[in-house]
Write a protein that holds these residues in place. Structure first.
Motif, PDB file in Angstrom:
ATOM      1  N   GLN A   1     -16.369  26.393  27.954  1.00 25.77           N
ATOM      2  CA  GLN A   1     -14.934  26.617  27.945  1.00 25.77           C
ATOM      3  C   GLN A   1     -14.413  26.669  26.519  1.00 25.77           C
ATOM      4  OE1 GLN A   1     -13.248  23.484  30.263  1.00 25.77           O
ATOM      5  NE2 GLN A   1     -13.891  24.386  32.197  1.00 25.77           N
ATOM      6  N   GLN A   2     -13.331  27.425  26.348  1.00 26.18           N
ATOM      7  CA  GLN A   2     -12.706  27.481  25.037  1.00 26.18           C
ATOM      8  C   GLN A   2     -12.118  26.116  24.715  1.00 26.18           C
ATOM      9  OE1 GLN A   2      -9.842  30.644  25.303  1.00 26.18           O
ATOM     10  NE2 GLN A   2     -11.243  32.079  24.360  1.00 26.18           N
ATOM     11  N   GLY A   3     -12.119  25.789  23.438  1.00 30.89           N
ATOM     12  CA  GLY A   3     -11.528  24.532  23.002  1.00 30.89           C
ATOM     13  C   GLY A   3     -12.436  23.790  22.042  1.00 30.89           C
ATOM     14  N   TRP A   4     -12.043  22.574  21.748  1.00 33.97           N
ATOM     15  CA  TRP A   4     -12.778  21.747  20.803  1.00 33.97           C
ATOM     16  C   TRP A   4     -13.953  21.084  21.490  1.00 33.97           C
ATOM     17  CZ3 TRP A   4     -12.056  22.216  15.831  1.00 33.97           C
ATOM     18  CH2 TRP A   4     -10.843  22.722  15.373  1.00 33.97           C
ATOM     19  N   HIS A   5     -15.103  21.175  20.861  1.00 32.62           N
ATOM     20  CA  HIS A   5     -16.333  20.518  21.300  1.00 32.62           C
ATOM     21  C   HIS A   5     -16.841  19.724  20.105  1.00 32.62           C
ATOM     22  CE1 HIS A   5     -16.583  22.957  24.977  1.00 32.62           C
ATOM     23  NE2 HIS A   5     -16.093  23.923  24.228  1.00 32.62           N
ATOM     24  N   GLY A   6     -16.442  18.475  20.048  1.00 25.68           N
ATOM     25  CA  GLY A   6     -16.775  17.659  18.879  1.00 25.68           C
ATOM     26  C   GLY A   6     -15.937  18.127  17.698  1.00 25.68           C
ATOM     27  N   ASP A   7     -16.590  18.488  16.593  1.00 24.90           N
ATOM     28  CA  ASP A   7     -15.879  18.962  15.401  1.00 24.90           C
ATOM     29  C   ASP A   7     -15.838  20.485  15.331  1.00 24.90           C
ATOM     30  OD1 ASP A   7     -15.301  16.458  14.531  1.00 24.90           O
ATOM     31  OD2 ASP A   7     -17.045  16.288  13.225  1.00 24.90           O
ATOM     32  N   ARG A   8     -16.204  21.171  16.395  1.00 23.25           N
ATOM     33  CA  ARG A   8     -16.223  22.632  16.371  1.00 23.25           C
ATOM     34  C   ARG A   8     -15.315  23.178  17.468  1.00 23.25           C
ATOM     35  NH1 ARG A   8     -22.201  24.393  16.931  1.00 23.25           N
ATOM     36  NH2 ARG A   8     -21.934  23.207  18.825  1.00 23.25           N
ATOM     37  N   TYR A   9     -14.702  24.331  17.204  1.00 24.69           N
ATOM     38  CA  TYR A   9     -13.837  24.991  18.176  1.00 24.69           C
ATOM     39  C   TYR A   9     -14.514  26.267  18.661  1.00 24.69           C
ATOM     40  CZ  TYR A   9      -9.838  27.124  20.430  1.00 24.69           C
ATOM     41  OH  TYR A   9      -9.011  27.687  21.358  1.00 24.69           O
ATOM     42  N   TRP A  10     -14.614  26.427  19.971  1.00 27.55           N
ATOM     43  CA  TRP A  10     -15.192  27.634  20.575  1.00 27.55           C
ATOM     44  C   TRP A  10     -14.034  28.523  21.011  1.00 27.55           C
ATOM     45  CZ3 TRP A  10     -19.313  30.476  20.885  1.00 27.55           C
ATOM     46  CH2 TRP A  10     -19.439  31.419  21.890  1.00 27.55           C
ATOM     47  N   ASP A  11     -13.943  29.738  20.433  1.00 26.56           N
ATOM     48  CA  ASP A  11     -12.843  30.645  20.772  1.00 26.56           C
ATOM     49  C   ASP A  11     -13.255  31.704  21.788  1.00 26.56           C
ATOM     50  OD1 ASP A  11     -14.451  32.302  19.274  1.00 26.56           O
ATOM     51  OD2 ASP A  11     -12.884  32.957  17.913  1.00 26.56           O
ATOM     52  N   GLY A  12     -14.421  31.575  22.363  1.00 22.30           N
ATOM     53  CA  GLY A  12     -14.914  32.540  23.334  1.00 22.30           C
ATOM     54  C   GLY A  12     -15.917  33.502  22.729  1.00 22.30           C
ATOM     55  N   HIS A  13     -15.991  33.548  21.407  1.00 22.58           N
ATOM     56  CA  HIS A  13     -16.922  34.443  20.715  1.00 22.58           C
ATOM     57  C   HIS A  13     -17.855  33.692  19.778  1.00 22.58           C
ATOM     58  CE1 HIS A  13     -14.755  37.907  22.246  1.00 22.58           C
ATOM     59  NE2 HIS A  13     -13.640  37.340  21.841  1.00 22.58           N
ATOM     60  N   ARG A  14     -17.343  32.668  19.127  1.00 19.04           N
ATOM     61  CA  ARG A  14     -18.155  31.914  18.171  1.00 19.04           C
ATOM     62  C   ARG A  14     -17.569  30.528  17.963  1.00 19.04           C
ATOM     63  NH1 ARG A  14     -16.287  33.263  12.066  1.00 19.04           N
ATOM     64  NH2 ARG A  14     -17.012  31.151  11.847  1.00 19.04           N
ATOM     65  N   TYR A  15     -18.352  29.658  17.344  1.00 21.29           N
ATOM     66  CA  TYR A  15     -17.886  28.323  16.988  1.00 21.29           C
ATOM     67  C   TYR A  15     -17.272  28.356  15.597  1.00 21.29           C
ATOM     68  CZ  TYR A  15     -20.076  25.857  20.858  1.00 21.29           C
ATOM     69  OH  TYR A  15     -20.411  25.389  22.097  1.00 21.29           O
ATOM     70  N   TRP A  16     -16.203  27.605  15.433  1.00 26.37           N
ATOM     71  CA  TRP A  16     -15.528  27.461  14.147  1.00 26.37           C
ATOM     72  C   TRP A  16     -15.564  25.987  13.756  1.00 26.37           C
ATOM     73  CZ3 TRP A  16     -12.972  31.685  11.843  1.00 26.37           C
ATOM     74  CH2 TRP A  16     -12.834  32.808  12.636  1.00 26.37           C
ATOM     75  N   GLY A  17     -15.774  25.717  12.461  1.00 26.36           N
ATOM     76  CA  GLY A  17     -15.614  24.364  11.958  1.00 26.36           C
ATOM     77  C   GLY A  17     -14.131  24.043  11.919  1.00 26.36           C
ATOM     78  N   ARG A  18     -13.782  22.749  11.876  1.00 26.91           N
ATOM     79  CA  ARG A  18     -12.365  22.364  11.921  1.00 26.91           C
ATOM     80  C   ARG A  18     -11.576  22.969  10.760  1.00 26.91           C
ATOM     81  NH1 ARG A  18      -9.618  18.952  14.939  1.00 26.91           N
ATOM     82  NH2 ARG A  18     -11.503  18.129  15.876  1.00 26.91           N
ATOM     83  N   GLN A  19     -12.082  22.861   9.548  1.00 25.99           N
ATOM     84  CA  GLN A  19     -11.376  23.389   8.387  1.00 25.99           C
ATOM     85  C   GLN A  19     -11.340  24.924   8.447  1.00 25.99           C
ATOM     86  OE1 GLN A  19     -13.022  22.162   4.671  1.00 25.99           O
ATOM     87  NE2 GLN A  19     -11.496  23.216   3.446  1.00 25.99           N
ATOM     88  N   GLU A  20     -12.443  25.526   8.845  1.00 27.43           N
ATOM     89  CA  GLU A  20     -12.513  26.974   8.945  1.00 27.43           C
ATOM     90  C   GLU A  20     -11.533  27.494  10.007  1.00 27.43           C
ATOM     91  OE1 GLU A  20     -16.063  30.277   9.464  1.00 27.43           O
ATOM     92  OE2 GLU A  20     -16.323  28.295  10.335  1.00 27.43           O
ATOM     93  N   TRP A  21     -11.398  26.770  11.117  1.00 26.80           N
ATOM     94  CA  TRP A  21     -10.463  27.179  12.178  1.00 26.80           C
ATOM     95  C   TRP A  21      -9.026  27.087  11.689  1.00 26.80           C
ATOM     96  CZ3 TRP A  21     -10.222  29.858  16.411  1.00 26.80           C
ATOM     97  CH2 TRP A  21      -9.132  29.730  17.248  1.00 26.80           C
ATOM     98  N   ASP A  22      -8.703  25.997  10.979  1.00 33.66           N
ATOM     99  CA  ASP A  22      -7.345  25.844  10.452  1.00 33.66           C
ATOM    100  C   ASP A  22      -7.006  26.957   9.473  1.00 33.66           C
ATOM    101  OD1 ASP A  22      -6.913  23.612  11.989  1.00 33.66           O
ATOM    102  OD2 ASP A  22      -7.489  22.205  10.387  1.00 33.66           O
TER     103      ASP A  22
END
Length: 86
Positions: A44-65
């Motif tokens: 599912q989309q959302g935060w998984h630990g310190d990473r965010y899944w947007d449906g295509h790839r994982y983002w680090g917290r700082q990178e997502w911000d």
């Protein structure tokens, strides 16, 4: 005379053993292997630990911000709009 008797004894023993070997039937039946069923994995989309899944790839917290500040589509991760973070 000793050797012909021994030779005939060995020959008759070989014939007798080969007859027994042909009479024995050994079958090995392994059978059909069971089918392998694999369940699909849904992330599912959302935060998984310190990473965010947007449906295509994982983002680090700082990178997502950083990505969200430059995003022109106005996308906000679930739960962040309620907190007033977007």
């Amino acid at each position: 005379m000793k050797y012909p008797l021994l030779a005939s004894l060995i020959a008759s023993l070989g014939i007798g053993v080969s007859g027994v070997a042909n009479a024995v039937n050994v079958d090995v039946n392994i059978g059909i292997p069971a089918p392998v069923v694999v369940a699909p994995v849904v992330i599912q989309q959302g935060w998984h630990g310190d990473r965010y899944w947007d449906g295509h790839r994982y983002w680090g917290r700082q990178e997502w911000d950083e990505h969200q500040h430059h995003d022109d589509h106005g996308h906000c991760p679930p739960g962040h709009a309620k907190k007033g973070e977007c």
